[in-house]
Scaffold this active site. Structure first.
Site, PDB file in Angstrom:
ATOM      1  N   ASP A  87      -1.469  59.340 -77.201  1.00  0.00           N
ATOM      2  CA  ASP A  87      -1.005  60.258 -78.248  1.00  0.00           C
ATOM      3  C   ASP A  87      -1.026  59.506 -79.562  1.00  0.00           C
ATOM      4  O   ASP A  87      -0.910  58.280 -79.576  1.00  0.00           O
ATOM      5  CB  ASP A  87       0.412  60.748 -77.950  1.00  0.00           C
ATOM      6  CG  ASP A  87       0.670  62.137 -78.519  1.00  0.00           C
ATOM      7  OD1 ASP A  87       0.946  63.065 -77.726  1.00  0.00           O
ATOM      8  OD2 ASP A  87       0.577  62.300 -79.752  1.00  0.00           O
TER       9      ASP A  87
ATOM     10  N   ASP B 275      -5.687  58.273 -82.108  1.00  0.00           N
ATOM     11  CA  ASP B 275      -6.159  59.627 -82.377  1.00  0.00           C
ATOM     12  C   ASP B 275      -7.262  59.951 -81.372  1.00  0.00           C
ATOM     13  O   ASP B 275      -8.239  59.187 -81.267  1.00  0.00           O
ATOM     14  CB  ASP B 275      -6.690  59.669 -83.815  1.00  0.00           C
ATOM     15  CG  ASP B 275      -7.010  61.083 -84.263  1.00  0.00           C
ATOM     16  OD1 ASP B 275      -7.506  61.878 -83.419  1.00  0.00           O
ATOM     17  OD2 ASP B 275      -6.771  61.393 -85.435  1.00  0.00           O
TER      18      ASP B 275
ATOM     19  N   ASN C   6      -5.242  67.327 -72.439  1.00  0.00           N
ATOM     20  CA  ASN C   6      -4.230  68.245 -72.923  1.00  0.00           C
ATOM     21  C   ASN C   6      -4.118  68.259 -74.439  1.00  0.00           C
ATOM     22  O   ASN C   6      -3.721  69.265 -75.011  1.00  0.00           O
ATOM     23  CB  ASN C   6      -2.887  67.850 -72.292  1.00  0.00           C
ATOM     24  CG  ASN C   6      -1.728  68.418 -73.073  1.00  0.00           C
ATOM     25  OD1 ASN C   6      -1.481  69.617 -73.031  1.00  0.00           O
ATOM     26  ND2 ASN C   6      -1.049  67.565 -73.822  1.00  0.00           N
TER      27      ASN C   6
ATOM     28  N   TYR D 229      -9.158  78.424 -83.166  1.00  0.00           N
ATOM     29  CA  TYR D 229      -8.501  78.011 -81.925  1.00  0.00           C
ATOM     30  C   TYR D 229      -9.244  78.577 -80.718  1.00  0.00           C
ATOM     31  O   TYR D 229      -9.604  77.857 -79.776  1.00  0.00           O
ATOM     32  CB  TYR D 229      -7.048  78.489 -81.930  1.00  0.00           C
ATOM     33  CG  TYR D 229      -6.271  78.077 -80.704  1.00  0.00           C
ATOM     34  CD1 TYR D 229      -5.868  76.759 -80.521  1.00  0.00           C
ATOM     35  CD2 TYR D 229      -5.938  79.015 -79.714  1.00  0.00           C
ATOM     36  CE1 TYR D 229      -5.158  76.379 -79.394  1.00  0.00           C
ATOM     37  CE2 TYR D 229      -5.232  78.638 -78.581  1.00  0.00           C
ATOM     38  CZ  TYR D 229      -4.842  77.319 -78.424  1.00  0.00           C
ATOM     39  OH  TYR D 229      -4.154  76.935 -77.315  1.00  0.00           O
TER      40      TYR D 229
ATOM     41  N   LYS E  22     -11.308  76.337 -77.949  1.00  0.00           N
ATOM     42  CA  LYS E  22     -10.865  76.288 -76.546  1.00  0.00           C
ATOM     43  C   LYS E  22     -11.956  76.846 -75.618  1.00  0.00           C
ATOM     44  O   LYS E  22     -12.098  76.413 -74.471  1.00  0.00           O
ATOM     45  CB  LYS E  22      -9.559  77.075 -76.370  1.00  0.00           C
ATOM     46  CG  LYS E  22      -8.322  76.342 -76.909  1.00  0.00           C
ATOM     47  CD  LYS E  22      -7.967  75.121 -76.053  1.00  0.00           C
ATOM     48  CE  LYS E  22      -6.634  74.513 -76.449  1.00  0.00           C
ATOM     49  NZ  LYS E  22      -6.269  73.359 -75.603  1.00  0.00           N
TER      50      LYS E  22
END
Ligand SMILES: [Zn+2]
Length: 660
Positions: free
Chosen positions: A443, A463, A490, A557, A561
């Site tokens: 993270d 990153d 994720n 988005y 995805k």
């Protein structure tokens, strides 16, 4: 090696049992004296039983307690007379001895007493302390061990030859000690095993122990350090090929063990210098520093990378010695090595759990110290192979093995999770750790370091859109645990709502970067290791309900995805022949994640003409979906229920009338 006894601290511990606890902790907190549950200690006191009658009690260390952290409750209170009398018997099986010791306890809730309890009971002193001190082992584990002991300690120690710990040792000491003890006796050394000191006060017993070890250490150091101090250490895994070799080794070790194992690369300078010794083959194949280490490291390490040859040699060793079990049934111990010494990769430690590998690493580090010093004293010697076998296949250890609970579902597996500091990623990290997996969390948020304590978790800050981050995460997983079995993609971003007509291309690009391109980087970095995962690699991609049912204002988005999902589907096609499964979960409206501020919820709700409250539960089941719910599904996709599934997309959205 100096006394750390402090009268004020000691006084705070109060009575004799308190002082024993204090002295035990002082010894136990020095790893050169006591390692991971090794050593033991006792005190003899008079207490009153339930009738008010005086009883002679032996408080002796209970098994399962570590001397470094032992509490008063870690000692079992035994009827002294009854335990001491056991040494008068001609024979006593270990199972029978364990039963007698348990039955001699004054507290039904006390831990199982140490197998050395009878020995403690027969020594005529109040306080008895026992360690497996490295410096003493370096003296005794030599062909001239007894002579070195005499040279260092004169006649102040009773010297006991090696015999199996337990009843046989107690019996031998009960005969030898009274015969050889004199005015100046301050301790007892058990060759190839360790040191006992004793006194009628705790401080003297402790300080004699430290003083004797200090003398041994000075003698050992005067003989000169290891010659490898001047040579270059094994480099350890430095190149990509080295890391792949570690993963190959772990796959082979796991196959030999019959279950996934972690394999830790040990970073210690001493270990890497040992691995570079020109006489590595002979120096490493003699045996453990003290026989109980066989349970942590096996009798000898694997030198090099030929796991098959190691297994064959181990099986031959069992065959050579199995007649020693008599009519006892043999509970199989897997033939996989627990320590690997490789001139290039250095020292690596294997275990069913990360904790086991950490212990094997620690024990072997001390073993190499003992070996290198003993070599300088004339050669390293361990006890004979049959004696090692007796400890490895000891009745009491075999009973423990037979009772051992099934390992956790993901024990020995290694997971890498992106976006692990919060939300779904954090929930996945916790769920995977709880099921026994080792986890590397990635993270850019600093919280990634604090997801979990202990050696089963490693945080990598970076990153995900930077290719170096994916490489660093995979390398961290290979160095700490030996590979990558599970990859949870994720990390994601939810850009601000904007209609297509006015969508800023930079926002589109940023969404594509985080939600799709970063996944490509992680997949590419992990692929060589997923291919080598014991039992096959598994990838779980966190997609979105928006893939099947996009939302107005969420073009960047939804499209990113969808790209991610398509990437996962192609990976499922391409990697099936590598044994790697790739599946996708499509959550919706998981509000306990970083993506969802109150502002974003209000925006999205407004775009559907709903109140924020209606928006939270606008699904067929009228239910909220939490991060932990998604993590449970991710876990299931990694587990046996989905072992024959790849390329699947599983919604977790409470049911959507636009998807079903
Ligand atoms: Zn011992």
């Amino acid at each position: 090696m100096k006394s750390r006894w402090n009268e004020d601290e000691a006084a705070a511990w109060g009575d004799d049992l308190g002082l024993l606890t204090y002295a035990s902790r002082l010894l136990g907190s020095d790893p050169s004296l006591v390692l991971h549950g090794g050593g033991n200690s006792s005190v003899k006191v008079v207490e009153r039983d339930v009738f008010g009658d005086p009883v002679d009690v032996l408080h002796v260390k209970g098994s399962g307690w570590d001397m470094a952290t032992i509490e008063r409750a870690g000692f079992a209170p035994l009827r002294l007379g009854r335990v001491a009398r056991l040494a008068d018997l001609d024979e006593l099986s270990d199972a029978r001895m364990a039963n007698e010791l348990k039955a001699a306890s004054l507290d039904a809730g006390a831990p199982a007493p140490s197998v050395e309890s009878i020995l403690h009971a027969t020594l005529p002193y109040s306080f008895v302390l026992h360690t497996h001190a490295d410096a003493v082992l370096a003296l005794t584990n030599t062909p001239g061990g007894r002579d070195h002991v005499r040279e260092v300690f004169g006649g102040s120690l009773v010297v006991v030859p090696y015999v199996m710990p337990g009843f046989v040792l107690a019996k031998l000491c009960a005969e030898l000690f009274p015969a050889e003890r004199h005015e100046g006796t301050v301790g007892m050394v058990l060759l190839n095993h360790g040191l006992f000191t004793f006194a009628d006060d705790a401080r003297t017993a402790y300080e004699n122990h430290v003083e004797l070890v200090a003398r041994a250490l000075a003698y050992v150091e005067a003989a000169g350090g290891p010659p490898t101090a001047a040579t270059a250490p094994a480099p350890g895994p430095t190149s990509h090929d080295d890391l792949v070799a570690v993963a190959d080794l772990r796959r082979d070790i796991s196959a030999a063990a019959g279950q996934a194992m972690v394999l830790r690369c040990c970073g210690g300078d001493g270990a890497r210098r040992f691995a570079a010794r020109p006489d590595l083959e002979s120096a490493s194949q003699v045996g453990p520093a003290t026989p109980d280490h066989v349970l942590r490291t096996k009798r000898v390490p694997l030198v090099g990378r030929d796991v098959g040859a190691y297994v064959a040699a181990y099986e031959a060793y069992v065959e050579r010695n199995r007649a020693r079990l008599g009519d006892r049934r043999l509970v199989p111990v897997d033939p996989a090595p627990r320590v690997v010494v490789d001139p290039r990769l250095g020292v690596l430690a294997a275990g069913r759990r990360v904790a086991d590998a950490v212990i094997a690493d620690d024990v072997y580090e001390h073993t190499t110290w003992v070996i290198e010093r003993a070599v300088e004293l004339g050669g390293y010697a361990s006890v004979a192979e049959p004696d090692i076998f007796d400890v490895e296949y000891w009745e009491l250890e075999q009973a423990k093995l037979a009772r051992q609970p099934a390992p956790a579902a993901l024990s020995g597996r290694v997971a890498v999770i992106t976006g692990a500091a919060s939300g779904i990623g954090l929930a996945c990290a916790r769920a995977l750790l709880a099921e026994g997996a080792a986890v590397v969390g990635v993270d850019r948020a600093g919280g990634v370091d604090e997801v979990a304590g202990g050696p089963a978790y490693t945080g990598v800050r970076g990153d995900v859109t930077d290719g170096a981050t994916a490489v660093a995460a995979v390398e961290a997983a290979v160095r700490a645990y030996g590979g990558v079995d599970l990859l949870v993609l994720n990390a994601g971003t939810f850009p601000p709502s904007a209609p297509v007509a006015t969508l800023d291309p930079a926002v589109w690009g940023a969404a594509m970067d985080v939600n799709a391109r970063a996944a490509l980087l992680a997949l590419a970095a992990a692929h060589p290791f997923l291919c080598r995962a014991p039992g096959g690699g598994r990838v779980v991609v966190v997609g979105s309900r928006n893939v099947a049912a996009p939302g107005m204002g969420a073009a960047a988005y939804s499209a990113s995805k969808a790209a991610l999902t398509q990437l996962a589907r192609v990976a499922a096609l391409e990697w099936a022949s590598d044994g790697v499964r790739v599946n996708v979960v499509h959550p919706d409206a998981v509000f306990d994640t970083g993506l969802w501020s109150d502002e974003v919820i209000a925006q999205r709700a407004a775009s559907y003409g709903l109140s924020p409250e209606q928006y939270r539960t606008r699904n067929l089941l009228g239910t909220e979906v939490s991060s932990a719910d998604v993590a449970a599904l991710v876990l299931a996709l990694c587990g046996p229920a989905f072992a024959r599934t790849t390329g699947a997309q599983v919604p977790i959205d409470g049911g959507s009338d636009r998807v079903v």
